[in-house]
Design an enzyme around this catalytic site. Structure first.
Site, PDB file in Angstrom:
ATOM      1  N   LYS A  71       0.819  -1.218   0.000  1.00  0.00           N
ATOM      2  CA  LYS A  71       0.000   0.000   0.000  1.00  0.00           C
ATOM      3  C   LYS A  71       0.852   1.268   0.000  1.00  0.00           C
ATOM      4  CE  LYS A  71      -4.380  -1.796   1.365  1.00  0.00           C
ATOM      5  NZ  LYS A  71      -5.630  -1.706   2.061  1.00  0.00           N
ATOM      6  N   LYS A 131      -4.706 -10.321  -6.576  1.00  0.00           N
ATOM      7  CA  LYS A 131      -5.936 -10.413  -5.795  1.00  0.00           C
ATOM      8  C   LYS A 131      -6.979  -9.427  -6.318  1.00  0.00           C
ATOM      9  CE  LYS A 131      -5.980  -8.090  -1.793  1.00  0.00           C
ATOM     10  NZ  LYS A 131      -6.991  -7.560  -0.889  1.00  0.00           N
ATOM     11  N   LYS A 176     -10.188  -3.571  -4.007  1.00  0.00           N
ATOM     12  CA  LYS A 176     -10.947  -2.319  -4.135  1.00  0.00           C
ATOM     13  C   LYS A 176     -10.150  -1.257  -4.846  1.00  0.00           C
ATOM     14  CE  LYS A 176     -13.121  -2.684   0.424  1.00  0.00           C
ATOM     15  NZ  LYS A 176     -12.794  -2.320   1.810  1.00  0.00           N
TER      16      LYS A 176
HETATM   17  N1  AQP Z   1      -9.752 -10.899  -3.259  1.00  0.00           N
HETATM   18  C1  AQP Z   1     -10.175 -11.297  -2.077  1.00  0.00           C
HETATM   19  N2  AQP Z   1     -10.540 -12.579  -1.887  1.00  0.00           N
HETATM   20  C2  AQP Z   1     -10.988 -13.007  -0.662  1.00  0.00           C
HETATM   21  N3  AQP Z   1     -11.122 -12.183   0.406  1.00  0.00           N
HETATM   22  C3  AQP Z   1     -10.776 -10.888   0.246  1.00  0.00           C
HETATM   23  N4  AQP Z   1     -10.787  -9.824   1.064  1.00  0.00           N
HETATM   24  C4  AQP Z   1     -10.354  -8.737   0.410  1.00  0.00           C
HETATM   25  N5  AQP Z   1     -10.047  -9.050  -0.847  1.00  0.00           N
HETATM   26  C5  AQP Z   1     -10.298 -10.388  -0.988  1.00  0.00           C
HETATM   27  C6  AQP Z   1     -11.244  -9.871   2.451  1.00  0.00           C
HETATM   28  O1  AQP Z   1     -12.268  -8.895   2.594  1.00  0.00           O
HETATM   29  C7  AQP Z   1     -12.107  -8.206   3.824  1.00  0.00           C
HETATM   30  C8  AQP Z   1     -11.849  -6.733   3.456  1.00  0.00           C
HETATM   31  O2  AQP Z   1     -11.283  -6.044   4.473  1.00  0.00           O
HETATM   32  P1  AQP Z   1     -10.820  -4.531   4.315  1.00  0.00           P
HETATM   33  O3  AQP Z   1     -11.937  -3.714   3.797  1.00  0.00           O
HETATM   34  O4  AQP Z   1     -10.226  -4.130   5.599  1.00  0.00           O
HETATM   35  O5  AQP Z   1      -9.668  -4.658   3.283  1.00  0.00           O
HETATM   36  P2  AQP Z   1      -9.253  -3.748   2.118  1.00  0.00           P
HETATM   37  O6  AQP Z   1      -7.768  -3.891   2.074  1.00  0.00           O
HETATM   38  O7  AQP Z   1      -9.828  -2.404   2.167  1.00  0.00           O
HETATM   39  O8  AQP Z   1      -9.998  -4.504   0.934  1.00  0.00           O
HETATM   40  P3  AQP Z   1      -9.400  -5.048  -0.343  1.00  0.00           P
HETATM   41  O9  AQP Z   1     -10.501  -5.446  -1.211  1.00  0.00           O
HETATM   42  O10 AQP Z   1      -8.392  -6.076   0.053  1.00  0.00           O
HETATM   43  O11 AQP Z   1      -8.764  -3.763  -0.981  1.00  0.00           O
HETATM   44  P4  AQP Z   1      -7.298  -3.428  -1.399  1.00  0.00           P
HETATM   45  O12 AQP Z   1      -6.713  -4.700  -1.959  1.00  0.00           O
HETATM   46  O13 AQP Z   1      -7.492  -2.388  -2.409  1.00  0.00           O
HETATM   47  O14 AQP Z   1      -6.598  -2.965  -0.210  1.00  0.00           O
HETATM   48  C9  AQP Z   1     -10.936  -8.872   4.554  1.00  0.00           C
HETATM   49  O15 AQP Z   1     -11.401  -9.911   5.398  1.00  0.00           O
HETATM   50  C10 AQP Z   1     -10.144  -9.456   3.418  1.00  0.00           C
HETATM   51  O16 AQP Z   1      -9.351 -10.557   3.803  1.00  0.00           O
END
Ligand code: AQP
Length: 347
Positions: A115, A207, A210
């Site tokens: 990040k 993965k 978001k």
């Molecule tokens: N691709 C995924 N497959 C399975 N589980 C996933 N989770 C996230 N992506 C996947 C699970 O969803 C929850 C999100 O928690 P969060 O909102 O604290 O995490 P985040 O980092 O904002 O969400 P993302 O989607 O992972 O965004 P990015 O990658 O952009 O930071 C957690 O239980 C996570 O494991």
């Protein structure tokens, strides 16, 4: 170790673009656990401000995520549903954990590296200590089980390390205050959803997330039938037909991902999906997958829109949840302060 009653805690960040990975990796499990456990589900808005955010949209994102929780089946009568910033014990306990966790532990966190990107010096210090706040979220309730997707495994291990170090460092004080051998439980990650790591539709090695700049990489919970069909149509695949056994998906990450999504949505195994679709081309499988996804997600999207139109109801759920969460977290924080030797003169 002192036995702790089973209690579930988990949360998601209100950072928009809630997607199929969040749903299949975490939320589906959360809904099920309500039948067997005392559950606490948090909209972790303090985590959302560790990266650049827009104050004009955050309130809407908090309400939208709460609407998603409810639309997916979280029941505010059974579970505690609230937003983190309304329960100040999270931030207070996180400070205590800032003083427990070691710099070396945080330096190993891969999510911070991803990040923060190349310009680590410009990342907020909040992003760096994010896992300490996550440990506080869980341990403010002495939660024992944490249903999450696979990407959160490392953070959960850090939460356990923090709990263990607190218990070890202050063992004598913990015993003197009548808490037995351990003040905090070592929370167990529950990485058991139907699809614990859903991959991007554009890249089977990444993965679904978001923050991916390409909206075509993910199915958002608010996508309509046309968007879902278009995204699956455009999803990257290889030219081979589907195999008839899961072993044939090895070395085919994109095919494996789509079959896994189908299986998770249908509540079945990859094996039985391949019994039905083995030998089929993606031109046949993708429309079937879109139809199934629309069937499962459209009612959730519609319910989210209905709930979002009633902000006062959402706010009432969060307000009530925050009261109930505070009532549980307050004595836990007070006890931790006593164990640390901090003076409390106010009841
Ligand atoms: N691709 C995924 N497959 C399975 N589980 C996933 N989770 C996230 N992506 C996947 C699970 O969803 C929850 C999100 O928690 P969060 O909102 O604290 O995490 P985040 O980092 O904002 O969400 P993302 O989607 O992972 O965004 P990015 O990658 O952009 O930071 C957690 O239980 C996570 O494991």
């Amino acid at each position: 170790m002192t036995p702790f009653p089973e209690r579930v805690f988990s949360g998601m960040q209100p950072t928009g673009n809630l997607h199929l990975g969040n749903y299949l990796g975490a939320m589906i499990n959360w809904v099920k656990m309500q039948a067997t456990h005392e559950c606490i589900y948090c909209v972790v808005d303090l985590h959302a401000i560790t990266i650049k955010h827009d104050p004009a949209t955050l309130v809407g994102d908090i309400r939208e995520l709460t609407a998603a929780y409810l639309a997916c089946g979280l029941d505010p009568q059974k579970s505690i549903i609230f937003n983190q910033s309304q329960v100040s014990q999270h931030a207070e306990l996180a400070w205590i954990f800032n003083c427990i966790a070691r710099l070396g532990w945080l330096n190993r966190m891969t999510q911070f590296k991803e990040k923060a990107g190349k310009d680590r010096e410009k990342a907020s210090t909040g992003l760096f200590v994010y896992p300490n706040l996550m440990a506080a979220d869980i341990l403010a309730y002495k939660a024992t089980h944490v249903p999450v997707g696979e990407d959160q495994k490392q953070h959960l291990e850090l939460s356990r390390d923090i709990a263990q170090k607190f218990n070890n460092d202050f063992a004598a004080s913990i015993a003197d205050h009548g808490y037995g051998e351990a003040y905090f439980p070592l929370p167990e990650p529950m990485i058991t959803g139907p699809a614990t790591r859903v991959m991007s539709l554009r890249d089977g090695q990444a993965k679904m997330s978001k923050s991916d700049a390409s909206d075509n990489s993910r199915i958002n919970m608010t996508d309509d039938a046309d968007a879902i069909a278009q995204k699956f149509r455009k999803a990257r695949t290889d030219p081979e037909p589907l195999p008839s056994e899961p072993g044939g998906l090895e070395e085919r990450p994109e095919a494996d991902n789509l079959v896994g999504i189908y299986a998770a949505l249908a509540g079945t195994s990859k094996e039985s999906v391949l019994k039905e679709f083995g030998g089929a081309q993606f031109s046949v499988f993708k429309p079937a997958l879109s139809e199934l996804a629309v069937e499962k997600l459209a009612p959730i999207g519609a319910e989210m829109r209905r709930l979002q139109a009633d902000a006062s109801y959402i706010d009432a759920v969060l307000g009530d949840g925050a009261e109930r969460a505070s009532a549980l977290a307050r004595p836990v924080l007070d006890g931790a302060k006593d164990v640390l030797g901090l003076l409390r003169t106010r009841k």
